[in-house]
Design a protein around this motif. Structure first.
Motif, PDB file in Angstrom:
ATOM      1  N   ARG A 161       0.823  -1.210   0.000  1.00 41.12           N
ATOM      2  CA  ARG A 161       0.000   0.000   0.000  1.00 41.12           C
ATOM      3  C   ARG A 161       0.861   1.266   0.000  1.00 41.12           C
ATOM      4  NH1 ARG A 161      -0.315  -2.091   5.172  1.00 41.12           N
ATOM      5  NH2 ARG A 161      -2.126  -3.342   4.563  1.00 41.12           N
ATOM      6  N   SER A 162       2.062   1.185   0.603  1.00 46.12           N
ATOM      7  CA  SER A 162       2.918   2.376   0.653  1.00 46.12           C
ATOM      8  C   SER A 162       3.634   2.643  -0.666  1.00 46.12           C
ATOM      9  CB  SER A 162       3.946   2.241   1.782  1.00 46.12           C
ATOM     10  OG  SER A 162       4.759   1.103   1.582  1.00 46.12           O
ATOM     11  N   TYR A 177      -6.461   8.967  -5.281  1.00 41.80           N
ATOM     12  CA  TYR A 177      -5.498  10.072  -5.186  1.00 41.80           C
ATOM     13  C   TYR A 177      -5.431  10.819  -6.518  1.00 41.80           C
ATOM     14  CZ  TYR A 177      -1.100  12.620  -4.878  1.00 41.80           C
ATOM     15  OH  TYR A 177      -0.154  13.620  -4.915  1.00 41.80           O
ATOM     16  N   ALA A 187      -1.788  13.413   0.157  1.00 43.98           N
ATOM     17  CA  ALA A 187      -0.994  12.235   0.502  1.00 43.98           C
ATOM     18  C   ALA A 187      -1.183  11.814   1.944  1.00 43.98           C
ATOM     19  CB  ALA A 187       0.485  12.523   0.233  1.00 43.98           C
ATOM     20  N   CYS A 218      -3.010   8.744   2.472  1.00 43.88           N
ATOM     21  CA  CYS A 218      -2.362   7.500   2.044  1.00 43.88           C
ATOM     22  C   CYS A 218      -1.400   6.953   3.093  1.00 43.88           C
ATOM     23  CB  CYS A 218      -1.602   7.728   0.740  1.00 43.88           C
ATOM     24  SG  CYS A 218      -2.625   8.299  -0.626  1.00 43.88           S
ATOM     25  N   TRP A 251       3.968   6.670   3.013  1.00 45.17           N
ATOM     26  CA  TRP A 251       3.681   6.497   1.587  1.00 45.17           C
ATOM     27  C   TRP A 251       4.838   6.992   0.729  1.00 45.17           C
ATOM     28  CZ3 TRP A 251       0.928   9.948  -2.311  1.00 45.17           C
ATOM     29  CH2 TRP A 251       0.524   9.207  -3.436  1.00 45.17           C
ATOM     30  N   THR A 252       5.479   6.085  -0.019  1.00 42.07           N
ATOM     31  CA  THR A 252       6.572   6.418  -0.939  1.00 42.07           C
ATOM     32  C   THR A 252       6.275   5.726  -2.273  1.00 42.07           C
ATOM     33  OG1 THR A 252       7.826   4.537  -0.073  1.00 42.07           O
ATOM     34  CG2 THR A 252       8.352   6.713   0.816  1.00 42.07           C
ATOM     35  N   PRO A 253       5.440   6.320  -3.106  1.00 38.54           N
ATOM     36  CA  PRO A 253       5.052   5.670  -4.362  1.00 38.54           C
ATOM     37  C   PRO A 253       6.248   5.372  -5.256  1.00 38.54           C
ATOM     38  CG  PRO A 253       4.436   7.991  -4.377  1.00 38.54           C
ATOM     39  CD  PRO A 253       4.875   7.682  -2.990  1.00 38.54           C
ATOM     40  N   SER A 299       9.074  12.205  -2.314  1.00 37.98           N
ATOM     41  CA  SER A 299       8.531  10.927  -1.847  1.00 37.98           C
ATOM     42  C   SER A 299       8.689   9.794  -2.853  1.00 37.98           C
ATOM     43  CB  SER A 299       7.037  11.081  -1.536  1.00 37.98           C
ATOM     44  OG  SER A 299       6.304  11.364  -2.728  1.00 37.98           O
TER      45      SER A 299
END
Length: 565
Positions: A179-180, A187, A206, A209, A213-215, A267
């Motif tokens: 999920r992270s 979003y 963000a 999230c 969170w680090t997409p 991020s």
């Protein structure tokens, strides 16, 4: 009577010969006609399907044979061939494909959330992964010979047909283990609705999230190394939001990285699936972002090595090559656990002699610059790969070709007397050269497909090196055979020194040169290497014992000897 009998025998024999000739011709011609007809029909079908796939919202891919028991999601019959969507996992035979495209919704890259800000499960029935477990009863799923059980395309949760009713109505999809790393569809929906697109607004969105969170963005070169890129793209699309996964043969990294500007500053992590050349391509695109004033959106870069040499990947702890030995789930876990480090990048300026009115050739360097036998092998390899690219589809074949050219150079010695043709300056001071055939300027610890060049045999003291120390290591080699000895730790390189700026002057003749594996033949010129910038890279910090490190180094050296002998 005997004459009439002989004539009758000859006529009968002639008829038999013609009959045999007819059937033989028929046996040859008919398969050829059938093959040509099938080939024409296959081409027409491919063109028709390609046009259909282009218009579809699914990520369809055709296959002549599924690699596991598969059932059509429309007619529920067992199928051996057909099409599958690598985003949502829907499978269909060719006759049901259009119906599946209309009636079965794919993974939505952008969609509103529920009233409470959460996401509903998006279920797809059947063809669940092998050895998957039901989230309700904890028993194995997909073990019946029919289309059965469900999988959520976002969180990868599995549930039996009978157990699905037991799930509470209020249960929401939390995007699962990764999920992270996933960009939720809601979003992007909120970003699209923003009137004022500003980094502060992205940070507010963000917060929903999670703090960690680090997409991740996945950029894959499908032409690198052993051509695993296309399969990897499909596996990443299954787990992540498809908008996060890019094929660099269709979209350049400069455009793919613009997604970073829609995400919270600092991020984003980028996973580059390819060789050192692909990584350099992506890092150049990141430098372009800096020129546009997008410094705050600069991502951190991780490497999944698919190329032949992969020296930069080796230096950052990601190994010398990926061949599917670990699943993509573990690759994504490595993205989460990696440490951020800085890496120097360098500008290589090549000014040809006599062409004073022409702008110098400017290249970016991450790994190394070299002139001499290793550049000659890279140039020969590159020339042949350009002529017959289909032949160079395997990492083993590529290394075998390097071995052939290395053996040839041991006998011919095309680069001898380099010290008489070139001058070397380190930080403005002239360096006296011994009788060399090659000079290598290194920014990273590995060279030549897994060799720790600056370290050599390790039996002599040598200055330490770092990726971010602003220094280049300059060494000399006596020829291809000396390179091979260094790779198997039987000899040390000629350490010429460390410097912030390196200048080489090629006085006469043409010599092979390379920057990060991109070779060319160069006439008399002046080459100046200066510091350009620093890139944020992801480092694999898994601890190794000394025995493991030595054994892996020996294996790398043995494999690398195939490149330089």
């Amino acid at each position: 009577m005997s004459m009439e009998g002989d004539e009758g025998n000859r006529d009968q024999s002639s008829r038999e010969e013609w009959t045999l000739l007819f059937w033989t011709s028929l046996a040859v011609v008919v398969p050829v006609i059938i093959t040509l007809w099938c080939s024409v029909q296959r081409s027409k079908r491919k063109i028709h399907m390609k046009d259909f796939f282009r218009k579809s919202k699914h990520g369809w891919h055709c296959t002549d044979l599924f690699n596991k028991p598969t059932y059509c999601c429309v007619c529920q019959q067992h199928i051996l061939q057909g099409a599958f969507c690598d985003c949502c996992g829907v499978c269909a035979d060719e006759t049901c494909l259009r119906r599946a495209d209309r009636s079965l919704v794919c993974k939505e890259i952008m969609a509103p959330s529920q009233a409470d800000g959460t996401l509903e499960h998006r279920w797809v029935r059947g063809n669940v992964p092998l050895c998957s477990v039901c989230v309700v009863c904890k028993e194995q799923c997909g073990n019946q010979p029919k289309l059965c059980d469900f999988r959520c395309v976002w969180c990868q949760t599995m549930v039996h047909d009978d157990c699905k009713a037991s799930l509470s109505d209020g249960e929401r999809c939390e995007l699962g283990e990764f999920r992270s790393l996933i960009i939720p569809p809601h979003y992007l929906h909120h970003v699209n609705k923003l009137r004022r697109r500003h980094p502060d607004e992205y940070s507010k969105l963000a917060s929903a999230c999670g703090s960690s969170w680090t997409p991740v963005l996945v950029l894959a070169n499908t032409r690198s190394g052993n051509n695993m890129g296309e399969a990897l793209l499909g596996e990443f699309r299954t787990i992540l939001n498809p908008v996060q996964v890019f094929d660099l043969s269709e979209l350049p990294p400069s455009k793919a990285l613009q997604l970073c500007t829609l995400l919270p500053p600092g991020s984003v992590r980028v996973l580059v699936c390819g060789g050192d050349g692909t990584v350099g391509w992506v890092l150049d695109a990141i430098d372009t972002m800096k020129l546009k004033g997008q410094d705050q959106f600069i991502p951190r870069v991780m490497i999944l090595p698919l190329g032949t040499g992969n020296d930069l990947s080796n230096s950052l702890g990601w190994g010398s090559g990926y061949a599917g030995e670990i699943p993509v789930e573990q690759v994504l876990r490595n993205v989460l656990e990696a440490e951020v480090v800085k890496m120097d990048r360098w500008k290589v300026q090549v000014a040809s002699k006599g062409l004073y009115f022409r702008k110098p050739k400017v290249l970016s360097m991450n790994n190394y610059f070299s002139v001499g036998p290793d550049a000659l092998m890279a140039l020969n390899f590159h020339t042949h790969r350009e002529k017959t690219p289909s032949f160079f589809s395997s990492r083993i074949i590529n290394k075998a070709v390097y071995f052939m050219y290395g053996t040839k150079d041991c006998l011919v010695q095309e680069c001898k007397d380099l010290d008489k043709r070139i001058e070397l300056e380190l930080d403005g001071e002239r360096v006296a050269l011994p009788s060399l055939e090659g000079i290598i300027v290194c920014n990273i610890g590995y060279w030549g497909g897994g060799c720790r060049l600056w370290e050599g045999m390790g039996d002599e003291p040598y200055p330490p090196t770092r990726l971010d120390d602003g220094l280049l290591e300059v060494v000399g080699v006596f020829g291809s055979f000396h390179c091979a000895q260094i790779q198997v730790k039987m000899a040390n390189p000629v350490r010429l020194g460390q410097a912030h700026t390196v200048r080489l002057v090629l006085k006469t003749s043409r010599m092979p040169m390379q920057v990060d594996g991109e070779p060319w033949a160069q006439g008399p010129c002046t080459i100046t290497i200066t510091h350009k910038t620093q890139a944020f890279m992801l480092y694999h910090s898994a601890e190794q014992t000394d025995d493991d490190d030595e054994s892996s180094t020996s294996e790398e050296a043995l494999t690398s000897t195939l490149r330089l002998l």
